[in-house]
Design an enzyme around this catalytic site. Structure first.
Site, mmCIF file in Angstrom:
data_model
loop_
_atom_site.group_PDB
_atom_site.id
_atom_site.type_symbol
_atom_site.label_atom_id
_atom_site.label_comp_id
_atom_site.label_asym_id
_atom_site.label_seq_id
_atom_site.Cartn_x
_atom_site.Cartn_y
_atom_site.Cartn_z
ATOM 1 C CG HIS A 103 -51.968 -0.758 -2.453
ATOM 2 N ND1 HIS A 103 -53.281 -0.821 -2.885
ATOM 3 C CD2 HIS A 103 -51.688 0.562 -2.300
ATOM 4 C CE1 HIS A 103 -53.769 0.400 -2.981
ATOM 5 N NE2 HIS A 103 -52.819 1.254 -2.631
ATOM 6 C CG ASN B 281 -53.042 -6.900 -1.603
ATOM 7 O OD1 ASN B 281 -53.257 -7.400 -2.718
ATOM 8 N ND2 ASN B 281 -53.386 -5.658 -1.316
ATOM 9 C CG ASP C 183 -54.997 -1.271 0.209
ATOM 10 O OD1 ASP C 183 -54.877 -2.476 -0.083
ATOM 11 O OD2 ASP C 183 -55.646 -0.467 -0.493
ATOM 12 C CB SER D 80 -46.603 -1.458 -0.320
ATOM 13 O OG SER D 80 -46.281 -0.093 -0.385
HETATM 14 C C1 GRF Z 1 -51.792 -4.551 -9.630
HETATM 15 O O1 GRF Z 1 -51.557 -3.207 -9.986
HETATM 16 C C2 GRF Z 1 -51.751 -4.732 -8.140
HETATM 17 O O2 GRF Z 1 -50.854 -3.852 -7.505
HETATM 18 C C3 GRF Z 1 -53.166 -4.393 -7.717
HETATM 19 O O3 GRF Z 1 -53.974 -4.897 -8.754
HETATM 20 C C4 GRF Z 1 -53.224 -4.983 -9.962
HETATM 21 C C5 GRF Z 1 -53.277 -6.412 -10.392
HETATM 22 O O4 GRF Z 1 -52.671 -6.609 -11.639
HETATM 23 N N1 GRF Z 1 -53.473 -4.949 -6.414
HETATM 24 P P1 GRF Z 1 -52.472 -8.092 -12.190
HETATM 25 O O5 GRF Z 1 -53.861 -8.733 -12.218
HETATM 26 O O6 GRF Z 1 -51.531 -8.798 -11.285
HETATM 27 O O7 GRF Z 1 -51.931 -7.895 -13.579
#
Ligand code: GRF
Length: 208
Positions: free
Chosen positions: A117, A115, A153, A144
């Site tokens: 974050h 993932n 997370d 991260s």
């Molecule tokens: C990103 O900010 C990511 O860090 C978080 O959700 C958002 C997703 O954006 N988990 P995208 O859909 O990849 O544009």
């Protein structure tokens, strides 16, 4: 060398997915093959995938209901699990997937779900991490890429990047400035994951 099969789960605009798919097309993650994208609701990410020739499927979470009308989380997870299995991924990559993954999926792909974050974990877990960082007044935050465990997370960290929080930043402006860095960081993490063996020792990732 064996290719690493990447499957994406998304819920929204899909910019991380698109950045990674484009990096794969440019040969920047030479050992990776994208095998699909699944979304839990109608999402721009589905169109971005199809536009790139990636098979994309909606598994509409809200359609899974118990007879009393309440959301049937376990039926949804069962269906999602079946769709993931069909695609035989080596890594399941969350790219703005906004539902918590249940025990069943996390344990079936333990150590193989990734993932991104938008904070320097372990700070600012959960929703609106960029706004949390701005509100807290930290001078630096970042993003991260981590392995997913059952705790939100909190899994072992694979890659991080830092970005200065400017005095004039709002949650929105910081999010916008952070996004390109997220894309680079996710690509860097996947490049490493696809090229190197690794194992997890408690909270740490040990690279082989
Ligand atoms: C990103 O900010 C990511 O860090 C978080 O959700 C958002 C997703 O954006 N988990 P995208 O859909 O990849 O544009």
């Amino acid at each position: 060398m064996k290719q690493t099969r990447l499957l994406f789960l998304a819920s929204g605009r899909g910019s991380n997915f698109a950045a990674i798919a484009d990096a794969v097309s440019r040969g920047e993650i030479p050992d990776a093959k994208i095998v699909g994208l699944l979304a839990n609701k109608p999402a721009a990410a589905l169109d971005l995938a199809r536009a790139r020739g990636v098979s994309a499927q909606l598994v509409e979470a809200s359609e899974f209901r118990r007879p009393d009308g309440k959301w049937d989380r376990s039926a949804y997870e069962e269906a999602l699990c079946a769709e993931i299995r069909k695609r035989q991924p080596d890594l399941v990559c969350l790219a703005g997937y906004m539902l918590l993954l249940g025990k069943k999926i996390v344990s079936e792909w333990a150590g193989r779900i990734v993932n991104i974050h938008p904070s320097l974990l372990p700070s600012f877990k959960g929703l609106n991490a960029q706004q949390q960082a701005v509100d807290y007044g930290v001078r630096w935050s970042g993003c991260s890429v981590h392995l997913v465990t059952e705790d939100l997370d909190a899994g072992p960290i694979l890659e991080q990047s830092i970005l200065e929080v400017l005095p004039e930043d709002t949650g929105e402006s910081f999010s916008q400035r952070l996004l390109p860095l997220e894309h680079q960081t996710y690509v860097r993490a996947l490049k490493k994951l696809c090229a190197h063996p690794y194992r997890v020792d408690g909270q740490k990732v040990i690279w082989g």
